[in-house]
Design a protein around this motif. Structure first.
Motif, mmCIF file in Angstrom:
data_model
loop_
_atom_site.group_PDB
_atom_site.id
_atom_site.type_symbol
_atom_site.label_atom_id
_atom_site.label_comp_id
_atom_site.label_asym_id
_atom_site.label_seq_id
_atom_site.Cartn_x
_atom_site.Cartn_y
_atom_site.Cartn_z
ATOM 1 N N ASP A 101 66.903 -10.630 35.726
ATOM 2 C CA ASP A 101 67.938 -11.577 35.225
ATOM 3 C C ASP A 101 68.208 -12.509 36.506
ATOM 4 O O ASP A 101 67.920 -12.229 37.633
ATOM 5 N N PHE A 131 71.511 -14.966 38.540
ATOM 6 C CA PHE A 131 72.756 -15.268 38.741
ATOM 7 C C PHE A 131 73.010 -16.261 39.635
ATOM 8 O O PHE A 131 72.036 -16.389 40.423
ATOM 9 N N SER A 134 71.243 -11.120 25.992
ATOM 10 C CA SER A 134 72.124 -10.414 27.245
ATOM 11 C C SER A 134 73.515 -10.113 26.750
ATOM 12 O O SER A 134 74.122 -8.830 27.075
ATOM 13 N N LYS A 136 76.389 -11.359 27.133
ATOM 14 C CA LYS A 136 77.448 -11.366 28.280
ATOM 15 C C LYS A 136 77.294 -10.324 29.182
ATOM 16 O O LYS A 136 78.209 -9.625 29.806
ATOM 17 N N GLY A 137 75.872 -9.742 29.361
ATOM 18 C CA GLY A 137 75.874 -8.486 30.234
ATOM 19 C C GLY A 137 75.662 -7.123 29.392
ATOM 20 O O GLY A 137 75.292 -6.130 30.060
ATOM 21 N N HIS A 159 73.724 -5.860 35.548
ATOM 22 C CA HIS A 159 74.916 -6.554 35.557
ATOM 23 C C HIS A 159 76.056 -6.017 36.540
ATOM 24 O O HIS A 159 76.837 -6.587 37.166
ATOM 25 N N ILE A 166 74.644 -7.012 39.791
ATOM 26 C CA ILE A 166 74.908 -8.272 40.079
ATOM 27 C C ILE A 166 76.441 -8.533 40.562
ATOM 28 O O ILE A 166 76.837 -8.960 41.489
#
Length: 303
Positions: free
Chosen positions: A135, A137, A225, A227-228, A235, A238
């Motif tokens: 992913d 970010f 996703s 929102k993760g 996530h 991240i």
């Protein structure tokens, strides 16, 4: 319990410049001497005990010559301990912290840390395998009320993690790599995939179209996703990176961001080998040429 070198053990092992030089001699010439000028393999006594003089061409070489420690102004004992703190401490240290603790100018600490970060770059020899998630970010967060991958003044980072099952049967992260990219396109993703992800891996991403062209070379499954929630381990990783940047360094932008990604993942990928991580870092530093002052771009100093 994992065997981790304590600060007391470190200071006992590397208590003087001479002890540090002796260790470097073993690192550099432990498997045999070779002249960097003519490749000669025979040597005699140099101008000082930590020098070697080539019998073929007469070149007199210091153990620190052509390494990161060449003309180290802080001294080897302090430089080694700074490397110890940067590699063993879970969150590392900012240059401001290093300067206060070691009683040196902040610029000197920052320059040495920048060189250590350069030594922390991935060798790209061990790509992620089996189950991998990817992913992107933004450092600074996504722009509010904007759809898609909006950058503006922020920087985009692509991250890949290797999912594994630990001894307790819990799914967790094995290794991870991150790279600063210009945009979320297949053109930017492909070099990262080629360097960091084994071609036989099962890769999972969100539904972003930038991954579509890569499906002809990698086995890629795409899902929302949410929102993760669809990529919980990814996530969390991240968030750990962002919290580290904010908490330890307060800010990081410009051309230095990749160096901070390298530092974070050098420690993360060796979190199970904290008894040897310092030796790994010193070994890499010995294989590196010293960085010219100008090449580190002091204008972008970010702690």
């Amino acid at each position: 319990m994992q065997n981790v070198m304590t600060i007391a053990a470190f200071r006992k092992k590397f208590k003087t410049e001479e002890y540090c030089l002796s260790y470097l001699i073993n690192v550099k010439w432990g498997n045999g001497y070779q002249c960097i000028k003519c490749n000669g393999k025979q040597y005699g006594k140099g101008r000082q005990w930590f020098y070697r003089r080539c019998k073929q061409c007469g070149y007199d070489e210091s153990v620190t010559a052509n390494t990161m420690f060449h003309k180290c102004k802080l001294g080897l004992a302090r430089a080694f301990e700074m490397g110890f703190r940067l590699s063993v401490k879970k969150k590392g240290m900012s240059s401001c912290e290093l300067a206060k603790e070691f009683g040196c100018h902040q610029m000197s600490a920052w320059l040495l840390k920048a060189e250590y970060q350069n030594a922390m770059k991935s060798s790209d020899k061990y790509p992620l395998e089996d189950e991998v998630e990817v992913d992107e970010f933004l450092v600074g967060g996504f722009t509010e009320n904007t759809r898609g991958r909006s950058l503006e003044s922020k920087q985009l980072v692509v991250l890949a993690i290797e999912k594994v099952v630990d001894k307790k049967g819990k799914t967790t992260i094995g290794r991870a790599y991150a790279k600063v990219i210009e945009n979320a396109s297949a053109k930017e993703f492909k070099p990262f995939f080629e360097q960091k992800i084994d071609i036989g891996s099962d890769v999972k991403t969100d539904g972003w179209k930038g991954y579509w062209p890569l499906q002809k070379d990698w086995s890629i499954e795409q899902q929302l996703s949410d929102k993760g929630k669809g990529f919980p381990e990814l996530h969390v990783h991240i968030m750990n990176i962002k919290n580290w940047l904010r908490g330890t360094h307060h800010k990081c932008k410009g051309n230095r961001l990749q160096n901070y990604m390298d530092e974070f993942h050098f420690r993360f990928n060796r979190r199970g080998f904290l008894d040897s991580i310092l030796y790994k870092l010193i070994g890499r530093a010995m294989a590196m040429q010293p960085l010219p002052y100008q090449s580190i771009r002091i204008c972008e100093l970010n702690n």
